[in-house]
Design an enzyme around this catalytic site. Structure first.
Site, PDB file in Angstrom:
ATOM      1  N   SER A 171     -24.809  19.960  -7.290  1.00 36.72           N
ATOM      2  CA  SER A 171     -24.198  21.403  -7.967  1.00 36.72           C
ATOM      3  C   SER A 171     -23.763  21.490  -9.111  1.00 36.72           C
ATOM      4  O   SER A 171     -23.424  22.904  -9.203  1.00 36.72           O
ATOM      5  CB  SER A 171     -22.658  21.302  -6.644  1.00 36.72           C
ATOM      6  OG  SER A 171     -21.961  19.551  -7.685  1.00 36.72           O
ATOM      7  N   HIS A 176     -24.722  24.691  -1.793  1.00 35.65           N
ATOM      8  CA  HIS A 176     -25.921  25.652  -2.397  1.00 35.65           C
ATOM      9  C   HIS A 176     -27.472  26.162  -1.711  1.00 35.65           C
ATOM     10  O   HIS A 176     -27.867  26.743  -2.471  1.00 35.65           O
ATOM     11  CB  HIS A 176     -25.492  25.022  -3.321  1.00 35.65           C
ATOM     12  CG  HIS A 176     -24.624  24.824  -4.754  1.00 35.65           C
ATOM     13  ND1 HIS A 176     -24.015  26.398  -4.957  1.00 35.65           N
ATOM     14  CD2 HIS A 176     -23.559  24.160  -4.723  1.00 35.65           C
ATOM     15  CE1 HIS A 176     -22.944  25.876  -5.483  1.00 35.65           C
ATOM     16  NE2 HIS A 176     -22.588  24.146  -5.401  1.00 35.65           N
ATOM     17  N   LYS A 235     -20.467  29.199  -0.457  1.00 39.80           N
ATOM     18  CA  LYS A 235     -20.582  30.270  -1.303  1.00 39.80           C
ATOM     19  C   LYS A 235     -21.843  30.738  -1.402  1.00 39.80           C
ATOM     20  O   LYS A 235     -21.064  31.209  -1.403  1.00 39.80           O
ATOM     21  CB  LYS A 235     -21.718  28.546  -1.742  1.00 39.80           C
ATOM     22  CG  LYS A 235     -20.817  27.662  -2.047  1.00 39.80           C
ATOM     23  CD  LYS A 235     -20.337  27.277  -3.400  1.00 39.80           C
ATOM     24  CE  LYS A 235     -19.873  26.405  -3.568  1.00 39.80           C
ATOM     25  NZ  LYS A 235     -19.780  25.006  -3.105  1.00 39.80           N
TER      26      LYS A 235
HETATM   27  C1  LIG Z   1     -18.171  23.600  -3.372  1.00 41.21           C
HETATM   28  C2  LIG Z   1     -19.652  22.027  -2.965  1.00 41.21           C
HETATM   29  C3  LIG Z   1     -18.229  21.666  -1.332  1.00 41.21           C
HETATM   30  C4  LIG Z   1     -17.381  21.766  -1.379  1.00 41.21           C
HETATM   31  O1  LIG Z   1     -17.555  23.267  -0.332  1.00 41.21           O
HETATM   32  P1  LIG Z   1     -15.513  23.986   0.375  1.00 41.21           P
HETATM   33  O2  LIG Z   1     -16.437  24.502   0.972  1.00 41.21           O
HETATM   34  O3  LIG Z   1     -15.728  24.734  -1.356  1.00 41.21           O
HETATM   35  O4  LIG Z   1     -14.847  23.044  -0.064  1.00 41.21           O
HETATM   36  C5  LIG Z   1     -19.287  21.061  -1.498  1.00 41.21           C
HETATM   37  N1  LIG Z   1     -20.251  20.226  -1.555  1.00 41.21           N
HETATM   38  C6  LIG Z   1     -20.859  20.936  -2.298  1.00 41.21           C
HETATM   39  C7  LIG Z   1     -22.208  20.011  -3.118  1.00 41.21           C
HETATM   40  C8  LIG Z   1     -20.326  22.054  -3.170  1.00 41.21           C
HETATM   41  O5  LIG Z   1     -20.931  21.738  -4.089  1.00 41.21           O
END
Ligand SMILES: *Cc1c(COP(=O)(O)O)cnc(C)c1O
Length: 378
Positions: free
Chosen positions: A182, A210, A233
């Site tokens: 991320s 992502h 995302k």
């Molecule tokens: C954003 C993200 C999360 C968390 O997801 P949310 O739905 O925002 O709680 C988990 N893992 C990764 C790799 C992320 O980038």
């Protein structure tokens, strides 16, 4: 001052001194890729809403219609009465997208990882985690009480060594990693991870937060028994999920505490995710655009070719990263500085994310501005 106030004040001043104190900024982001902040309009390169589906008319319409029909809240845990009729459809879509027989939707990605790992392993067990894995994988690993062993980022030789040394001392074993990192934008070697997982009987979980919607399925994904991700995302809304076999999903439905002991998502949120998945399936060229734009940017700056819509520019110190971020803001770009503990000490960075709504001209101007800021004046 009482001890609580004193504790808070001291912690804050320590953060302040290291340029690590963070503040919330009111941001309105309805005109992608523009955001309004502090009376200024900026072009944002800091949103994970890669396809602008949070503001897509069909997605909004689906959320509004579901809200009218089912209400704004789900009323209880999904195991009680919160399992409104749209969930089954969303889970079937996700399982189909990932090629698994079942799927389970959680309240958020963070909740998914915090619940899945402790439901599968406990204190006699072990989990091997990539050092750059997302914070919520670490949260789940910690909550599980299993032994947590860190392997060097994407280093399969190191992971193999650790598996040989430690796997046999434990009962069950997991391996967990982001499939798209991320804060770095690079990809995990999923096929090589699956090889090691199979050879050492360690259950592999990839976090594709992502990837879904903007990247092709990684090679080897079909061999990953635990494919986790988020709806927050590219899907544009909110919620987390795991795609797995029917038995594994049934177990998680029973034992993942962050599933059992929390209220189901609002119906509108579930409907929005379904509409977003429909849109992505019908518009593959649009969905490919964020990666293509990221590659245009990395080419312009002679950076390693982007593997995802996330491009880091590592600066080192937090104050330096903040300064460049402020200079970019003065030039009309929103590029958030990412500082420890989100990234390792000494690797503060600018993190650029590219979305389908960006125009090539915006990007070229951004690249030229970044170049100018990085080149020391004579
Ligand atoms: C954003 C993200 C999360 C968390 O997801 P949310 O739905 O925002 O709680 C988990 N893992 C990764 C790799 C992320 O980038």
């Amino acid at each position: 001052m009482n001890s609580l106030e004193q504790f808070a004040a001291e912690k804050l001043s320590a953060l302040e001194q290291r340029a690590l104190r963070r503040e919330l900024q009111v941001t309105s982001r309805t005109r992608h890729p523009l955001v309004e902040r502090g009376g200024k309009t900026l072009i944002s390169f800091s949103c994970n809403d890669y396809l602008s589906l949070s503001v897509h008319p069909a997605v909004i319409e689906a959320a509004v219609a579901a809200t009218r029909r089912y209400g704004v809240g789900s009323g209880a845990s999904r195991l009680v009465t919160g399992n409104h009729p749209l969930y089954a459809e969303l889970e079937a879509r996700l399982a189909a997208a990932k090629g698994t027989t079942d799927a389970l939707v959680f309240g958020a990605g963070y909740l998914a990882n915090s619940g899945i790992i402790p439901a599968l392993i406990g204190n006699a067990d072990v989990i091997f985690v990539d050092e750059l894995a997302h914070a919520c994988i670490w949260a789940g690993a910690k909550l599980s009480a299993a032994r947590v062993i860190t392997f060097r980022h994407n280093d399969m030789a190191h992971l193999a060594e650790l598996l040989v040394a430690h796997r046999r001392n434990h009962g069950r074993a997991m391996m967990a990693t982001d499939s798209v990192f991320s804060m770095d934008g690079d990809l995990a070697p999923v096929a090589a991870l699956a090889d090691l997982a199979e050879a050492h009987d360690a259950w592999l979980m990839t976090d594709d937060a992502h990837g879904l919607g903007v990247l092709p399925k990684p090679e080897g994904a079909a061999r990953v028994p635990l494919q986790m991700g988020t709806l927050s995302k590219a899907i544009g809304g909110y919620g987390g999920y795991i795609c797995a076999s029917e038995n594994v999903v049934a177990l998680l439905r029973n034992r993942a505490r962050s599933f059992v002991y929390t209220t189901g998502l609002p119906p509108g949120t579930v409907a929005a995710a379904i509409a977003a998945l429909d849109f992505i399936a019908a518009n593959p060229d649009y969905a490919a655009r964020p990666l293509a734009l990221a590659r245009r940017f990395t080419a312009a700056l002679d950076l390693p070719e982007a593997a995802s819509p996330i491009v880091p520019l590592i600066v080192g110190g937090a104050p330096e990263a903040l300064k460049i971020s402020q200079q970019l803001q003065a030039a009309g770009f929103l590029v958030t500085a990412i500082r420890p503990p989100t990234v390792p000490e000494g690797t503060a960075r600018l993190r650029f994310t590219f979305t389908a709504a960006h125009q090539e001209a915006d990007l070229d101007r951004l690249a030229a501005t970044v170049k100018g800021l990085l080149t020391p004046r004579p």
